[in-house]
Design a protein around this motif. Structure first.
Motif, PDB file in Angstrom:
ATOM      1  N   ASP A 166      -7.791   4.716   1.550  1.00 39.14           N
ATOM      2  CA  ASP A 166      -7.844   3.976   0.254  1.00 39.14           C
ATOM      3  C   ASP A 166      -6.653   3.116   0.102  1.00 39.14           C
ATOM      4  OD1 ASP A 166      -5.708   5.643  -0.380  1.00 39.14           O
ATOM      5  OD2 ASP A 166      -6.954   7.310  -1.283  1.00 39.14           O
ATOM      6  N   LEU A 167      -6.411   2.444  -1.226  1.00 43.16           N
ATOM      7  CA  LEU A 167      -5.500   1.636  -1.390  1.00 43.16           C
ATOM      8  C   LEU A 167      -3.901   2.155  -1.031  1.00 43.16           C
ATOM      9  CD1 LEU A 167      -6.776   0.625  -4.945  1.00 43.16           C
ATOM     10  CD2 LEU A 167      -6.376  -0.935  -3.229  1.00 43.16           C
ATOM     11  N   SER A 168      -3.876   3.535  -0.864  1.00 45.23           N
ATOM     12  CA  SER A 168      -2.424   3.854  -0.462  1.00 45.23           C
ATOM     13  C   SER A 168      -2.165   3.351   1.039  1.00 45.23           C
ATOM     14  CB  SER A 168      -2.494   5.436  -0.248  1.00 45.23           C
ATOM     15  OG  SER A 168      -3.147   5.763   0.797  1.00 45.23           O
ATOM     16  N   VAL A 169      -3.015   2.804   1.585  1.00 50.88           N
ATOM     17  CA  VAL A 169      -2.772   2.046   3.052  1.00 50.88           C
ATOM     18  C   VAL A 169      -1.985   0.869   2.660  1.00 50.88           C
ATOM     19  CG1 VAL A 169      -3.644   0.729   4.750  1.00 50.88           C
ATOM     20  CG2 VAL A 169      -4.739   3.050   4.329  1.00 50.88           C
ATOM     21  N   VAL A 170      -2.120   0.300   1.394  1.00 55.87           N
ATOM     22  CA  VAL A 170      -1.256  -0.929   1.265  1.00 55.87           C
ATOM     23  C   VAL A 170       0.369  -0.686   1.034  1.00 55.87           C
ATOM     24  CG1 VAL A 170      -1.091  -3.129  -0.333  1.00 55.87           C
ATOM     25  CG2 VAL A 170      -3.229  -2.159   0.308  1.00 55.87           C
ATOM     26  N   GLY A 171       0.245   0.397   0.217  1.00 53.46           N
ATOM     27  CA  GLY A 171       1.821   0.658   0.158  1.00 53.46           C
ATOM     28  C   GLY A 171       2.567   1.301   1.376  1.00 53.46           C
ATOM     29  N   GLN A 172       1.784   2.296   1.755  1.00 52.63           N
ATOM     30  CA  GLN A 172       2.256   3.039   2.841  1.00 52.63           C
ATOM     31  C   GLN A 172       2.026   2.543   4.282  1.00 52.63           C
ATOM     32  OE1 GLN A 172       0.286   6.843   2.810  1.00 52.63           O
ATOM     33  NE2 GLN A 172       0.880   7.260   0.883  1.00 52.63           N
ATOM     34  N   SER A 173       1.432   1.544   4.493  1.00 55.24           N
ATOM     35  CA  SER A 173       1.213   0.873   5.862  1.00 55.24           C
ATOM     36  C   SER A 173       1.754  -0.698   6.040  1.00 55.24           C
ATOM     37  CB  SER A 173      -0.157   0.947   6.616  1.00 55.24           C
ATOM     38  OG  SER A 173      -0.226   0.356   7.578  1.00 55.24           O
ATOM     39  N   TRP A 174       0.987  -1.566   4.940  1.00 58.27           N
ATOM     40  CA  TRP A 174       1.320  -2.736   4.971  1.00 58.27           C
ATOM     41  C   TRP A 174       2.531  -3.205   4.541  1.00 58.27           C
ATOM     42  CZ3 TRP A 174      -3.624  -5.535   2.540  1.00 58.27           C
ATOM     43  CH2 TRP A 174      -4.684  -4.969   3.187  1.00 58.27           C
ATOM     44  N   MET A 175       3.139  -2.610   3.622  1.00 54.63           N
ATOM     45  CA  MET A 175       4.492  -2.744   3.199  1.00 54.63           C
ATOM     46  C   MET A 175       5.532  -2.236   3.475  1.00 54.63           C
ATOM     47  SD  MET A 175       2.863  -2.830  -1.051  1.00 54.63           S
ATOM     48  CE  MET A 175       4.394  -3.219  -1.802  1.00 54.63           C
ATOM     49  N   ARG A 176       5.391  -0.991   3.844  1.00 54.02           N
ATOM     50  CA  ARG A 176       6.534  -0.241   4.306  1.00 54.02           C
ATOM     51  C   ARG A 176       6.947  -0.513   5.718  1.00 54.02           C
ATOM     52  NH1 ARG A 176       5.914   6.254   4.520  1.00 54.02           N
ATOM     53  NH2 ARG A 176       5.924   5.870   2.205  1.00 54.02           N
ATOM     54  N   PHE A 177       5.660  -0.752   6.712  1.00 60.43           N
ATOM     55  CA  PHE A 177       6.203  -1.094   8.257  1.00 60.43           C
ATOM     56  C   PHE A 177       6.626  -2.556   8.187  1.00 60.43           C
ATOM     57  CE2 PHE A 177       3.409   2.441   8.957  1.00 60.43           C
ATOM     58  CZ  PHE A 177       4.117   3.311   9.294  1.00 60.43           C
ATOM     59  N   SER A 178       5.907  -3.333   7.411  1.00 61.97           N
ATOM     60  CA  SER A 178       6.230  -4.636   7.443  1.00 61.97           C
ATOM     61  C   SER A 178       7.850  -5.043   6.992  1.00 61.97           C
ATOM     62  CB  SER A 178       5.506  -5.752   6.738  1.00 61.97           C
ATOM     63  OG  SER A 178       5.369  -5.422   5.383  1.00 61.97           O
ATOM     64  N   ALA A 179       8.281  -4.179   5.904  1.00 59.83           N
ATOM     65  CA  ALA A 179       9.542  -4.372   5.525  1.00 59.83           C
ATOM     66  C   ALA A 179      10.606  -3.766   6.473  1.00 59.83           C
ATOM     67  CB  ALA A 179       9.640  -3.386   4.263  1.00 59.83           C
ATOM     68  N   ARG A 180      10.349  -2.956   7.281  1.00 56.38           N
ATOM     69  CA  ARG A 180      11.042  -2.393   8.119  1.00 56.38           C
ATOM     70  C   ARG A 180      11.292  -3.193   9.285  1.00 56.38           C
ATOM     71  NH1 ARG A 180       9.339   3.212  11.012  1.00 56.38           N
ATOM     72  NH2 ARG A 180       7.744   1.956  11.766  1.00 56.38           N
ATOM     73  N   ASN A 181      10.407  -4.037   9.775  1.00 54.54           N
ATOM     74  CA  ASN A 181      10.305  -4.915  10.794  1.00 54.54           C
ATOM     75  C   ASN A 181      11.082  -6.180  10.289  1.00 54.54           C
ATOM     76  OD1 ASN A 181       9.119  -3.258  12.620  1.00 54.54           O
ATOM     77  ND2 ASN A 181       6.914  -4.114  12.195  1.00 54.54           N
ATOM     78  N   ILE A 182      10.922  -6.586   8.970  1.00 57.50           N
ATOM     79  CA  ILE A 182      11.444  -7.859   8.632  1.00 57.50           C
ATOM     80  C   ILE A 182      12.817  -7.617   8.422  1.00 57.50           C
ATOM     81  CG2 ILE A 182      11.875  -9.190   6.450  1.00 57.50           C
ATOM     82  CD1 ILE A 182       8.638  -8.709   6.075  1.00 57.50           C
ATOM     83  N   ASN A 183      13.387  -6.246   8.037  1.00 57.36           N
ATOM     84  CA  ASN A 183      14.934  -6.104   7.867  1.00 57.36           C
ATOM     85  C   ASN A 183      15.465  -6.020   9.245  1.00 57.36           C
ATOM     86  OD1 ASN A 183      15.303  -5.980   5.263  1.00 57.36           O
ATOM     87  ND2 ASN A 183      14.698  -3.967   5.163  1.00 57.36           N
ATOM     88  N   ARG A 184      14.887  -5.536  10.191  1.00 56.40           N
ATOM     89  CA  ARG A 184      15.278  -5.736  11.517  1.00 56.40           C
ATOM     90  C   ARG A 184      15.477  -6.932  12.172  1.00 56.40           C
ATOM     91  NH1 ARG A 184      12.693  -6.436  16.020  1.00 56.40           N
ATOM     92  NH2 ARG A 184      10.685  -5.754  14.759  1.00 56.40           N
ATOM     93  N   LEU A 185      14.567  -7.808  11.997  1.00 57.28           N
ATOM     94  CA  LEU A 185      14.594  -9.434  12.286  1.00 57.28           C
ATOM     95  C   LEU A 185      15.802  -9.963  11.597  1.00 57.28           C
ATOM     96  CD1 LEU A 185      10.754 -10.201  12.571  1.00 57.28           C
ATOM     97  CD2 LEU A 185      12.641  -9.911  14.415  1.00 57.28           C
ATOM     98  N   ARG A 186      16.030  -9.547  10.531  1.00 60.58           N
ATOM     99  CA  ARG A 186      16.932 -10.419   9.442  1.00 60.58           C
ATOM    100  C   ARG A 186      18.396  -9.493   9.581  1.00 60.58           C
ATOM    101  NH1 ARG A 186      14.569 -12.020   3.852  1.00 60.58           N
ATOM    102  NH2 ARG A 186      14.655  -9.792   3.306  1.00 60.58           N
ATOM    103  N   GLU A 187      18.331  -8.417  10.165  1.00 63.04           N
ATOM    104  CA  GLU A 187      19.425  -7.755  10.299  1.00 63.04           C
ATOM    105  C   GLU A 187      19.931  -7.508   8.843  1.00 63.04           C
ATOM    106  OE1 GLU A 187      22.190  -9.669  13.049  1.00 63.04           O
ATOM    107  OE2 GLU A 187      21.135  -8.967  14.793  1.00 63.04           O
ATOM    108  N   GLU A 188      19.161  -6.724   8.005  1.00 63.80           N
ATOM    109  CA  GLU A 188      19.568  -6.405   6.721  1.00 63.80           C
ATOM    110  C   GLU A 188      18.922  -5.253   6.489  1.00 63.80           C
ATOM    111  OE1 GLU A 188      18.267  -9.641   4.037  1.00 63.80           O
ATOM    112  OE2 GLU A 188      19.486 -11.113   5.150  1.00 63.80           O
ATOM    113  N   SER A 189      19.094  -4.681   5.314  1.00 67.65           N
ATOM    114  CA  SER A 189      18.502  -3.570   4.624  1.00 67.65           C
ATOM    115  C   SER A 189      18.096  -3.799   3.279  1.00 67.65           C
ATOM    116  CB  SER A 189      19.354  -2.367   4.851  1.00 67.65           C
ATOM    117  OG  SER A 189      20.490  -2.547   4.111  1.00 67.65           O
ATOM    118  N   GLY A 190      17.260  -2.931   2.738  1.00 66.75           N
ATOM    119  CA  GLY A 190      16.863  -2.942   1.179  1.00 66.75           C
ATOM    120  C   GLY A 190      15.509  -3.340   1.147  1.00 66.75           C
ATOM    121  N   ALA A 191      15.218  -3.241  -0.105  1.00 62.49           N
ATOM    122  CA  ALA A 191      13.709  -3.347  -0.595  1.00 62.49           C
ATOM    123  C   ALA A 191      13.349  -4.990  -0.345  1.00 62.49           C
ATOM    124  CB  ALA A 191      13.331  -3.245  -2.011  1.00 62.49           C
TER     125      ALA A 191
END
Length: 235
Positions: A166-191
């Motif tokens: 259901d819709l929880s996939v958007v928050g738990q998968s799309w947003m969470r995992f992409s945020a982790r990878n984006i922070n890794r690429l930018r060498e940053e942390s945070g929302a």
């Protein structure tokens, strides 16, 4: 920019079945979900709507409510999170006014996103590709995608969830995992993302076609150059 395509089986995307069970949940926003019905989803970066932009959204809604002789507090309820008496205020609108008010709110909201406030990280093709690959990861397994666009500070998608998801996939998968990878690429942390996405269950074939067009045309309407967005649609 286009993610690498893969062979996909044919999928029928369905509008809301008004005779079937509908699941409604609520946080700051109402969320309607029905298994097997297509949904239009928008999620945005945490800095995409600065305070002054939100206040302008509220002022435009207040002006319409004042002109229509309707409760002005309804504007703040929509913009800042649903007040306890939100439903009571909405009942003061007749059906036509309710539709007009929602259309105005959606129009101002989407216009504000397209103005590209905040850092707009997805102008960077590498970061946009991270979001796209995350969205595509479980396509054909947990859900089926019709199309999506990654704009500089937000994303739109049409998705239909499979049984058990259901819709929880958007928050738990799309947003969470992409945020982790984006922070890794930018060498940053945070929302990275605003916590609660916007979703709209598609109510008719006509609305489905309209939203397909909206996603396809969004970059052009926002006057983006070709390398400032990422668009994908089902073959």
């Amino acid at each position: 920019m286009d993610p690498k395509p893969k062979l996909r089986t044919a999928v029928t995307f369905n509008p809301l079945d008004r005779s079937a069970e509908l699941f409604v949940s609520e946080r700051n926003l109402p969320h309607w979900f029905q298994p097997g019905a297509a949904i239009f989803v928008t999620f945005r970066t945490i800095d995409s709507m600065p305070k002054e932009v939100i206040l302008q959204w509220q002022r435009e809604l207040e002006a319409w409510l004042t002109q229509s002789g309707l409760p002005i507090a309804l504007a703040a309820s929509v913009v800042h999170g649903r007040f306890p008496d939100h439903d009571q205020m909405m009942r003061q609108l007749d059906p036509t006014q309710s539709i007009e008010f929602k259309r105005l709110s959606d129009r101002v909201f989407n216009r504000s996103l397209d103005e590209c406030h905040g850092r707009c990280p997805f102008r960077d093709p590498k970061l946009a590709a991270e979001v796209a690959q995350t969205i595509l990861h479980f396509d054909g397994q947990r859900y089926d995608l019709d199309r999506f666009v990654i704009m500089p500070n937000h994303a739109h998608a049409i998705v239909q969830f499979r049984t058990g998801f259901d819709l929880s996939v958007v928050g738990q998968s799309w947003m969470r995992f992409s945020a982790r990878n984006i922070n890794r690429l930018r060498e940053e942390s945070g929302a990275i993302w605003q916590p609660e996405p916007f979703d709209h269950i598609i109510r008719s074939d006509r609305q489905f076609a309209y939203l397909q067009g909206y996603i396809s045309e969004n970059p052009k309407k926002a006057k983006l150059r070709e390398n400032e967005f990422l668009y994908w649609q089902r073959d």
